[in-house]
Design a protein around this motif. Structure first.
Motif, PDB file in Angstrom:
ATOM      1  N   MET A 293       0.845  -1.202   0.000  1.00  0.00           N
ATOM      2  CA  MET A 293       0.000   0.000   0.000  1.00  0.00           C
ATOM      3  C   MET A 293       0.881   1.253   0.000  1.00  0.00           C
ATOM      4  SD  MET A 293      -3.094   0.795   2.610  1.00  0.00           S
ATOM      5  CE  MET A 293      -3.455  -0.873   3.063  1.00  0.00           C
ATOM      6  N   ARG A 294       0.560   2.212  -0.841  1.00  0.00           N
ATOM      7  CA  ARG A 294       1.360   3.424  -0.948  1.00  0.00           C
ATOM      8  C   ARG A 294       1.193   4.272   0.314  1.00  0.00           C
ATOM      9  NH1 ARG A 294       4.271   2.726  -5.253  1.00  0.00           N
ATOM     10  NH2 ARG A 294       4.542   4.967  -5.563  1.00  0.00           N
ATOM     11  N   ILE A 295       2.259   5.002   0.671  1.00  0.00           N
ATOM     12  CA  ILE A 295       2.203   5.841   1.877  1.00  0.00           C
ATOM     13  C   ILE A 295       1.137   6.914   1.737  1.00  0.00           C
ATOM     14  CG2 ILE A 295       3.488   7.481   3.293  1.00  0.00           C
ATOM     15  CD1 ILE A 295       5.910   5.895   2.757  1.00  0.00           C
TER      16      ILE A 295
ATOM     17  N   HIS B 161      16.574  -2.808   4.399  1.00  0.00           N
ATOM     18  CA  HIS B 161      15.587  -3.881   4.187  1.00  0.00           C
ATOM     19  C   HIS B 161      14.220  -3.381   4.629  1.00  0.00           C
ATOM     20  CE1 HIS B 161      18.788  -6.640   3.278  1.00  0.00           C
ATOM     21  NE2 HIS B 161      19.427  -6.190   4.361  1.00  0.00           N
ATOM     22  N   PHE B 162      13.394  -2.937   3.711  1.00  0.00           N
ATOM     23  CA  PHE B 162      12.012  -2.533   4.007  1.00  0.00           C
ATOM     24  C   PHE B 162      11.101  -3.438   3.189  1.00  0.00           C
ATOM     25  CE2 PHE B 162      13.765   2.050   4.152  1.00  0.00           C
ATOM     26  CZ  PHE B 162      14.128   1.897   5.471  1.00  0.00           C
ATOM     27  N   SER B 163      10.392  -4.388   3.897  1.00  0.00           N
ATOM     28  CA  SER B 163       9.456  -5.189   3.103  1.00  0.00           C
ATOM     29  C   SER B 163       8.059  -4.680   3.414  1.00  0.00           C
ATOM     30  CB  SER B 163       9.621  -6.677   3.406  1.00  0.00           C
ATOM     31  OG  SER B 163       9.907  -6.837   4.755  1.00  0.00           O
ATOM     32  N   ARG B 164       7.630  -3.629   2.765  1.00  0.00           N
ATOM     33  CA  ARG B 164       6.352  -3.018   3.091  1.00  0.00           C
ATOM     34  C   ARG B 164       5.555  -2.576   1.871  1.00  0.00           C
ATOM     35  NH1 ARG B 164       7.798   1.587   7.117  1.00  0.00           N
ATOM     36  NH2 ARG B 164       6.524   2.874   5.758  1.00  0.00           N
ATOM     37  N   LYS B 165       6.050  -2.903   0.731  1.00  0.00           N
ATOM     38  CA  LYS B 165       5.332  -2.638  -0.523  1.00  0.00           C
ATOM     39  C   LYS B 165       4.883  -1.172  -0.633  1.00  0.00           C
ATOM     40  CE  LYS B 165       5.116  -7.053  -1.877  1.00  0.00           C
ATOM     41  NZ  LYS B 165       6.527  -7.191  -1.597  1.00  0.00           N
ATOM     42  N   ASP B 166       5.707  -0.275  -0.329  1.00  0.00           N
ATOM     43  CA  ASP B 166       5.364   1.129  -0.524  1.00  0.00           C
ATOM     44  C   ASP B 166       6.575   1.882  -1.064  1.00  0.00           C
ATOM     45  OD1 ASP B 166       7.070   1.366   1.589  1.00  0.00           O
ATOM     46  OD2 ASP B 166       5.545   1.936   3.060  1.00  0.00           O
ATOM     47  N   GLU B 167       6.515   3.218  -1.041  1.00  0.00           N
ATOM     48  CA  GLU B 167       7.604   4.018  -1.604  1.00  0.00           C
ATOM     49  C   GLU B 167       8.931   3.727  -0.911  1.00  0.00           C
ATOM     50  OE1 GLU B 167       4.632   5.168  -0.794  1.00  0.00           O
ATOM     51  OE2 GLU B 167       4.031   6.896  -1.976  1.00  0.00           O
ATOM     52  N   PHE B 168       8.859   3.399   0.410  1.00  0.00           N
ATOM     53  CA  PHE B 168      10.101   3.136   1.142  1.00  0.00           C
ATOM     54  C   PHE B 168      10.794   1.882   0.626  1.00  0.00           C
ATOM     55  CE2 PHE B 168       8.398   5.988   4.492  1.00  0.00           C
ATOM     56  CZ  PHE B 168       9.455   6.879   4.463  1.00  0.00           C
TER      57      PHE B 168
END
Ligand code: ADP
Length: 573
Positions: free
Chosen positions: A1-3, A192-199
């Motif tokens: 989900m996008r921020i 390591h950001f596994s969050r499916k967004d811009e980050f």
């Protein structure tokens, strides 16, 4: 989900809660006001009606008109029945009123009327009480719902408020730390950001950048290491000894040849402070010593395997200019040694040969001189003009040969270190006068004036009078040779810091700059020179330096030359 979507959603959720809370509040307030209105309107009106009926019935005996008040009020009451048993009691009230209409003094009916009116009043009072309780309950209920909803909204809002800033800020903090790590050349750093967004997209881009930098660093490092190895190999393969020092005089490298010559192992010298190692190593001490004058001091005699070897030393200051920077900074020194033993041996053999030949030539030249003298003096017969000319040429050439042989002998003496100096305290003016005396005839022949300029008080010099006069004669002979006819030569004598300087200045052709550095070399003559041997200045330099003095040249092509010798003062104060 996008921020962006998450932020919108968060705000939307909070907004929805706000709307729900507002809705519940509004509903409860409405409910309450409705209940309150009911109590006020219907039941209170009935209480009013009953009061009117009771008061009217009281004054009925004295005012029969009241019957119509009773009738009207009853009609109004009949339109305002709200409670269950109120209908029946209102019917009874009608009965009573009708009976009173028939007979206003019917005391039974009057009694009943009051009874029923009070009953209706009580019934409505009951209802008011009941409805008031209902309103209180509804208010309590509404408060309960509101508190519940507020708690719920509070919890959700709290969760959002606590988590949301961290949700956005934490990756930024991590990113900042990772950028700092990269700035400190830790190219292994990854995000390591596994969050499916811009980050996550940012982390992927960052990791790609770090990987590229890592690759670049490693390839660069590999290249640098390779180049280092290559340079080390080249230095080690060099047949001449080489030593490298950094700008603080720590030894950076020394090749095999240098180690052998110094008789040191790598561990004992590499990385060490050179002056410390030099305390116990004479040769290193000589090597790191910055010599003021070149030539002699940079020639080292070193015994290798029991045999004398000659090395020429070169101490090179290495300076580095960073790109974009002005000026350079010293980054170290390189000491280069060149084994010149074979040349030295050849030179020695040549010198010995020249010395022997010159010596052997002296006797035949002396008899030649004597013979030409006899012929020239016409003691063995008269000469015709032709013969006179030939005899003169013979005499001139013999003189030239004598000069050459003498110079060669002087040179070989100097080169073998056999110059015998007889140092004494002499007046420089005296030496100059003697030299002028020797070249006087020559100068007169070409009409060249020799002027001496001197300071009033010139102290004596410590010098070998014979050798110094020889040098001055040589300088004057050259000056005369290269001056135009009818010209002049200036001789200056002056004192500067414990040294007496004698300069011989001519105003002849001068010496081109490209030849000036070689002018004191043996056998060097400026191309095109026909006279002389090219030895005079070389011998002069040796003679002057052997006496602890120095010789120098200043010349401007086309304007003349100044040769200066400096000798130490005899008794410096
Ligand atoms: P030489 O016997 O040839 O004069 P020197 O050693 O005295 O030998 O001089 C070397 C060379 O330097 C000369 O051949 C000449 O070319 C040049 N030279 C010396 N003195 C002068 C001078 N005063 N003016 C111009 N050239 C000079």
């Amino acid at each position: 989900m996008r921020i962006k979507f998450k932020v919108t959603l968060g705000v939307f959720v909070l907004f929805t809660f706000l709307v729900i809370m507002g809705g519940i509040g509004l509903y409860s307030i409405n409910q309450l006001s409705r209940n309150t209105q009911n109590i006020l309107k219907d039941n209170f009106e009935t209480l009013e009606y009953m009061n009117t009926i009771i008061r009217a019935s009281d004054s009925l005996a004295i005012n029969p008109q009241m019957i119509s008040v009773l009738k009207n009020t009853l009609a109004a009451q009949e339109m305002n029945i709200t409670e269950a048993s109120e209908q029946a009691l209102t019917f009874s009230l009608r009965d009573d009123i009708e009976k009173l209409v028939a007979s206003s003094s019917d005391s039974f009916a009057l009694h009943n009327l009051r009874f029923h009116a009070v009953a209706i009043q009580e019934l409505n009072m009951e209802a008011i009480k009941r409805k008031s309780e209902t309103a209180t309950n509804a208010a309590a209920q509404a408060t309960k719902y509101l508190v519940l909803a507020a708690t719920l909204v509070g919890i959700v809002a709290f969760i959002i408020i606590v988590n949301f800033p961290g949700y956005v800020a934490n990756p930024i903090v991590q990113l900042t730390q990772s950028i700092k790590a990269i700035a400190n050349k830790d190219y292994e750093e990854r995000l390591h950001f596994s969050r499916k967004d811009e980050f996550e997209e940012l982390a992927v881009a960052f990791n790609q950048m770090a990987e590229k930098l890592d690759e670049y660093e490693h390839s660069n490092l590999a290249n640098i290491l390779f180049e280092k190895k290559r340079i080390e190999t080249i230095i080690n393969r060099m047949t001449d000894p080489v030593i490298g020092l950094d700008e603080k005089k720590y030894v950076v490298f020394a090749n095999e040849q240098a180690l052998q010559l110094l008789n040191l192992t790598e561990e004992k010298i590499i990385g060490q402070y050179a002056p410390d190692v030099a305390v116990e190593n004479d040769l290193l001490r000589k090597l790191i010593k910055q010599e003021e004058s070149e030539d002699r001091a940079n020639l080292l005699k070193i015994v290798v395997a029991g045999k004398e070897n000659y090395f020429s030393k070169q101490l090179i200051d290495i300076r580095y200019t960073a790109t974009g920077e002005k000026g350079d900074i010293p980054i170290g020194q390189v000491i280069l040694l060149k084994n010149i033993t074979p040349y030295k041996e050849l030179d020695l053999a040549r010198t010995n040969f020249i010395a022997t030949i010159s010596h052997e030539l002296k006797t035949p030249i002396a008899s030649l001189q004597m013979c030409t003298q006899l012929i020239n003096d016409q003691r063995i017969g008269n000469l015709n003009e032709e013969q006179k000319k030939l005899a003169q040429t013979l005499s001139d050439e013999t003189a030239r040969l004598t000069k050459l042989v003498n110079e060669l002998l002087d040179l070989s003496q100097v080169e073998t270190g056999n110059v015998k100096l007889t140092l004494s305290s002499v007046s420089p003016q005296r030496l100059v006068e003697q030299a002028i005396e020797s070249v006087k005839l020559q100068a007169e022949r070409r009409n060249i004036a020799i002027q001496v300029k001197e300071a009033e008080e010139i102290p004596n010099v410590k010098a070998d009078p014979e050798k110094t006069t020889w040098v001055l004669i040589n300088l004057l002979t050259n000056a005369l040779r290269y001056s135009p006819e009818n010209g002049k030569i200036d001789i200056t004598i002056e004192k500067k810091e414990n040294h007496i300087y004698v300069s011989v200045q001519d105003f002849g052709q001068g010496i081109e700059e490209k030849y000036q550095s070689r002018i004191f070399d043996k056998f060097f003559q400026v191309p095109g020179t026909t006279k002389g041997t090219g030895l005079g200045l070389a011998i002069s330099k040796e003679f002057v330096e052997a006496q602890g003095g120095l010789i120098s040249l200043q010349s401007k092509y086309g304007y003349g030359s100044v040769f200066t010798i400096g000798l130490p003062e005899s008794n410096p104060s």
